[in-house]
Enzyme design. Sequence first.
Site, mmCIF file in Angstrom:
data_model
loop_
_atom_site.group_PDB
_atom_site.id
_atom_site.type_symbol
_atom_site.label_atom_id
_atom_site.label_comp_id
_atom_site.label_asym_id
_atom_site.label_seq_id
_atom_site.Cartn_x
_atom_site.Cartn_y
_atom_site.Cartn_z
ATOM 1 N N GLU A 103 -13.521 0.981 12.041
ATOM 2 C CA GLU A 103 -14.714 0.350 11.445
ATOM 3 C C GLU A 103 -14.953 -1.039 12.047
ATOM 4 O OE1 GLU A 103 -17.031 1.443 8.855
ATOM 5 O OE2 GLU A 103 -16.232 3.305 9.657
ATOM 6 N N SER A 139 -8.786 -1.007 11.882
ATOM 7 C CA SER A 139 -9.603 0.190 11.690
ATOM 8 C C SER A 139 -10.687 0.325 12.757
ATOM 9 C CB SER A 139 -10.274 0.095 10.312
ATOM 10 O OG SER A 139 -11.346 1.001 10.218
ATOM 11 N N ARG A 154 -5.213 12.540 0.825
ATOM 12 C CA ARG A 154 -6.361 11.649 0.973
ATOM 13 C C ARG A 154 -6.998 11.401 -0.396
ATOM 14 N NH1 ARG A 154 -8.649 7.606 3.816
ATOM 15 N NH2 ARG A 154 -10.015 8.319 5.486
ATOM 16 N N SER A 175 -9.897 0.020 0.608
ATOM 17 C CA SER A 175 -10.073 0.788 1.842
ATOM 18 C C SER A 175 -11.322 1.660 1.865
ATOM 19 C CB SER A 175 -8.835 1.678 2.060
ATOM 20 O OG SER A 175 -8.854 2.763 1.149
ATOM 21 N N GLY A 190 0.824 -1.216 0.000
ATOM 22 C CA GLY A 190 0.000 0.000 0.000
ATOM 23 C C GLY A 190 0.851 1.256 0.000
ATOM 24 N N GLN A 202 -2.323 6.863 0.661
ATOM 25 C CA GLN A 202 -2.068 8.005 1.560
ATOM 26 C C GLN A 202 -1.051 7.635 2.641
ATOM 27 O OE1 GLN A 202 -4.963 10.875 3.947
ATOM 28 N NE2 GLN A 202 -4.776 8.948 5.055
ATOM 29 N N ASP A 203 -1.361 6.602 3.424
ATOM 30 C CA ASP A 203 -0.504 6.278 4.577
ATOM 31 C C ASP A 203 0.844 5.745 4.124
ATOM 32 O OD1 ASP A 203 -2.791 6.901 5.914
ATOM 33 O OD2 ASP A 203 -2.961 5.012 7.013
ATOM 34 N N TYR A 262 -16.225 -4.280 4.564
ATOM 35 C CA TYR A 262 -14.896 -3.732 4.877
ATOM 36 C C TYR A 262 -14.558 -3.979 6.352
ATOM 37 C CZ TYR A 262 -11.279 -0.361 6.056
ATOM 38 O OH TYR A 262 -10.130 0.212 6.533
ATOM 39 N N ALA A 273 -1.895 -2.229 2.460
ATOM 40 C CA ALA A 273 -2.711 -2.338 1.242
ATOM 41 C C ALA A 273 -4.059 -2.971 1.558
ATOM 42 C CB ALA A 273 -1.981 -3.184 0.198
HETATM 43 P P1 NDP Z 1 -5.496 4.151 0.418
HETATM 44 O O1 NDP Z 1 -6.798 3.747 -0.171
HETATM 45 O O2 NDP Z 1 -4.986 5.532 0.211
HETATM 46 O O3 NDP Z 1 -4.355 3.141 -0.132
HETATM 47 C C1 NDP Z 1 -4.627 1.787 -0.317
HETATM 48 C C2 NDP Z 1 -3.389 1.108 -0.867
HETATM 49 O O4 NDP Z 1 -3.660 -0.301 -1.050
HETATM 50 C C3 NDP Z 1 -2.956 1.640 -2.251
HETATM 51 O O5 NDP Z 1 -1.540 1.689 -2.275
HETATM 52 C C4 NDP Z 1 -3.446 0.546 -3.201
HETATM 53 O O6 NDP Z 1 -2.705 0.440 -4.387
HETATM 54 C C5 NDP Z 1 -3.217 -0.682 -2.339
HETATM 55 N N1 NDP Z 1 -3.963 -1.848 -2.821
HETATM 56 C C6 NDP Z 1 -5.312 -1.984 -2.878
HETATM 57 N N2 NDP Z 1 -5.625 -3.190 -3.384
HETATM 58 C C7 NDP Z 1 -4.447 -3.837 -3.657
HETATM 59 C C8 NDP Z 1 -4.104 -5.101 -4.209
HETATM 60 N N3 NDP Z 1 -5.048 -5.942 -4.576
HETATM 61 N N4 NDP Z 1 -2.798 -5.425 -4.338
HETATM 62 C C9 NDP Z 1 -1.830 -4.562 -3.971
HETATM 63 N N5 NDP Z 1 -2.091 -3.332 -3.452
HETATM 64 C C10 NDP Z 1 -3.389 -2.976 -3.303
HETATM 65 O O7 NDP Z 1 -5.561 3.803 1.978
HETATM 66 P P2 NDP Z 1 -4.928 4.576 3.233
HETATM 67 O O8 NDP Z 1 -3.520 4.882 2.938
HETATM 68 O O9 NDP Z 1 -5.851 5.653 3.659
HETATM 69 O O10 NDP Z 1 -5.023 3.454 4.364
HETATM 70 C C11 NDP Z 1 -3.971 2.499 4.545
HETATM 71 C C12 NDP Z 1 -4.543 1.283 5.268
HETATM 72 O O11 NDP Z 1 -5.038 1.691 6.542
HETATM 73 C C13 NDP Z 1 -5.699 0.595 4.546
HETATM 74 O O12 NDP Z 1 -5.609 -0.790 4.787
HETATM 75 C C14 NDP Z 1 -6.932 1.161 5.247
HETATM 76 O O13 NDP Z 1 -7.992 0.233 5.180
HETATM 77 C C15 NDP Z 1 -6.408 1.328 6.664
HETATM 78 N N6 NDP Z 1 -7.020 2.369 7.456
HETATM 79 C C16 NDP Z 1 -7.054 3.653 6.982
HETATM 80 C C17 NDP Z 1 -7.574 4.659 7.761
HETATM 81 C C18 NDP Z 1 -7.645 6.067 7.268
HETATM 82 O O14 NDP Z 1 -8.369 6.854 7.872
HETATM 83 N N7 NDP Z 1 -6.910 6.434 6.228
HETATM 84 C C19 NDP Z 1 -8.097 4.369 9.116
HETATM 85 C C20 NDP Z 1 -7.989 2.985 9.512
HETATM 86 C C21 NDP Z 1 -7.463 2.039 8.700
HETATM 87 P P3 NDP Z 1 -3.122 1.218 -5.755
HETATM 88 O O15 NDP Z 1 -2.503 2.591 -5.627
HETATM 89 O O16 NDP Z 1 -2.522 0.390 -6.824
HETATM 90 O O17 NDP Z 1 -4.614 1.264 -5.790
HETATM 91 P P1 GDR Z 2 -14.972 6.116 6.393
HETATM 92 O O1 GDR Z 2 -14.597 7.430 5.541
HETATM 93 O O2 GDR Z 2 -16.096 5.372 5.821
HETATM 94 O O3 GDR Z 2 -15.085 6.561 7.810
HETATM 95 O O4 GDR Z 2 -13.679 5.203 6.180
HETATM 96 P P2 GDR Z 2 -15.448 8.311 4.517
HETATM 97 O O5 GDR Z 2 -14.724 9.595 4.410
HETATM 98 O O6 GDR Z 2 -15.745 7.572 3.254
HETATM 99 O O7 GDR Z 2 -16.842 8.520 5.290
HETATM 100 C C1 GDR Z 2 -16.935 9.210 6.526
HETATM 101 C C2 GDR Z 2 -18.391 9.540 6.835
HETATM 102 O O8 GDR Z 2 -18.842 10.559 5.952
HETATM 103 C C3 GDR Z 2 -20.156 10.232 5.527
HETATM 104 N N1 GDR Z 2 -20.438 10.871 4.232
HETATM 105 C C4 GDR Z 2 -19.795 10.619 3.082
HETATM 106 N N2 GDR Z 2 -18.749 9.803 2.805
HETATM 107 C C5 GDR Z 2 -18.288 9.794 1.528
HETATM 108 N N3 GDR Z 2 -17.238 9.017 1.232
HETATM 109 N N4 GDR Z 2 -18.855 10.536 0.528
HETATM 110 C C6 GDR Z 2 -19.923 11.363 0.767
HETATM 111 O O9 GDR Z 2 -20.425 12.025 -0.126
HETATM 112 C C7 GDR Z 2 -20.402 11.417 2.111
HETATM 113 N N5 GDR Z 2 -21.405 12.116 2.712
HETATM 114 C C8 GDR Z 2 -21.394 11.784 3.992
HETATM 115 C C9 GDR Z 2 -20.154 8.711 5.436
HETATM 116 O O10 GDR Z 2 -21.489 8.206 5.475
HETATM 117 C C10 GDR Z 2 -19.341 8.360 6.667
HETATM 118 O O11 GDR Z 2 -20.203 8.277 7.780
HETATM 119 C C11 GDR Z 2 -12.366 5.723 6.307
HETATM 120 C C12 GDR Z 2 -11.449 4.863 5.404
HETATM 121 O O12 GDR Z 2 -10.165 5.441 5.376
HETATM 122 C C13 GDR Z 2 -11.343 3.444 5.935
HETATM 123 O O13 GDR Z 2 -10.364 2.716 5.179
HETATM 124 C C14 GDR Z 2 -10.918 3.506 7.420
HETATM 125 O O14 GDR Z 2 -10.844 2.204 7.968
HETATM 126 C C15 GDR Z 2 -11.894 4.352 8.211
HETATM 127 O O15 GDR Z 2 -11.933 5.661 7.647
HETATM 128 C C16 GDR Z 2 -11.485 4.456 9.673
#
Ligand code: NDP
Ligand code: GDR
Length: 334
Positions: free
Chosen positions: A131, A129, A188, A88, A10, A14-15, A153, A85
């Site tokens: 979630e 997460s 993001r 997400s 991953g 972002q992360d 998820y 990865a």
């Molecule tokens: P992103 O969606 O920004 O990044 C996801 C990454 O996973 C990308 O690099 C993507 O690659 C890679 N990926 C997805 N599917 C595959 C696959 N089949 N094979 C290889 N690589 C793959 O996520 P974040 O950086 O925001 O989050 C990082 C992790 O933390 C995730 O697991 C997410 O669920 C978890 N998380 C995130 C939170 C948040 O608020 N951001 C909170 C809690 C947990 P590609 O660029 O090719 O698509």
């Molecule tokens: P989340 O993030 O589901 O918490 O998962 P997201 O920003 O998608 O939703 C947060 C809240 O906002 C409400 N919402 C909307 N969401 C989106 N995406 N689009 C809209 O138009 C909209 N309007 C309102 C949603 O209902 C929700 O309640 C993120 C991801 O990074 C996960 O991978 C991670 O595990 C969790 O945060 C912690």
Amino acid sequence: MSQRKAFITGITGQDGSYLAELLLSKDYEVHGLVRRVALEDPGHRLGRIAHVRDRLILHAGSLESFPSLYQIVRQVQPHECYHLASQSFVSYSFDDEFSTLNTNINGTHYLLAAVKEAAPACRFYFAGSSEMFGKAEEVPQTELTRFHPRSAYGISKVAGFDLTRNYREAYGLYASSGILFNHESARRGYEFVTRKITSGVAAIVAGKAKQVRLGNLEARRDWGHAPDYVEAMWMMLQQGVPDDYVVATGETHSVREFCQVAFSLAGLDYRDHVVTDALLHRPAEVDLLIGNPAKARATLGWSTHTNFQMLVRLMVEADCRVAGVSLAGKAIGV
Ligand code: NDP
Ligand code: GDR
């Protein structure tokens, strides 16, 4: 001591991009998993790591393929493996439960098995997460709060968390999970609500859009800043023993509040621009997610550096820069 090696799945996300920067700053040799299509189209898919690309060692592979993960782990022999990865996007997991469960559960299982077989001394981090708490049984949530996921998820993350704990207990792997609450940044993905709002504000300021279409404005989240959260991941792998930690700010805000702050930074009233669409509501919402990061603070010495107001501001300002305008709507050089 020889240079430490880290392997990040991953890394293009972002992360992953912030973690790669952090580890490079600590003089790690940083390896990353990327999908083959990303290497074919680096301009488009490696954008978040373009500025450090020449300092990284990227390997083509996929979470769907155990052999690809096994080969990379065997060849690299990392000291630390950060498994970030996943599919997400929670909303998408309602449209396609199958690919979310397959990628997230099997991917975690394959990687754990590869580490156990090919590099058993490697320390493993799993991206859990908030979630996983879903229909939360208590507020705020701690490491002891029971999981009740509300989406494919969330279910996939509970499975990954259990797999990680099981590899720790059954096979003695140093395997830790972070239970991370939402964290955002200028990197993001545009599909997540915070970036959708801040990029929408920038488009409106630039005169390229009039509205932002959102779902549930009353949804609340505990939002932090991503660079702070990747520090916690690293800290978790530097401890004497593996363990699981909640990482959060302990504060909650609604989507409506996020809109209010973001639009007001540009001198706008969100009520003139935000329209709601029932189609964007989720079939099942999570309850009030607020994390209690006391254990991470006490044991890891972790803390946040960016509060909610600062987070919204830095995201709006960054999106305005991308759109080539100042917050006041004046054109700027990009
Ligand atoms: P992103 O969606 O920004 O990044 C996801 C990454 O996973 C990308 O690099 C993507 O690659 C890679 N990926 C997805 N599917 C595959 C696959 N089949 N094979 C290889 N690589 C793959 O996520 P974040 O950086 O925001 O989050 C990082 C992790 O933390 C995730 O697991 C997410 O669920 C978890 N998380 C995130 C939170 C948040 O608020 N951001 C909170 C809690 C947990 P590609 O660029 O090719 O698509
Ligand atoms: P989340 O993030 O589901 O918490 O998962 P997201 O920003 O998608 O939703 C947060 C809240 O906002 C409400 N919402 C909307 N969401 C989106 N995406 N689009 C809209 O138009 C909209 N309007 C309102 C949603 O209902 C929700 O309640 C993120 C991801 O990074 C996960 O991978 C991670 O595990 C969790 O945060 C912690």
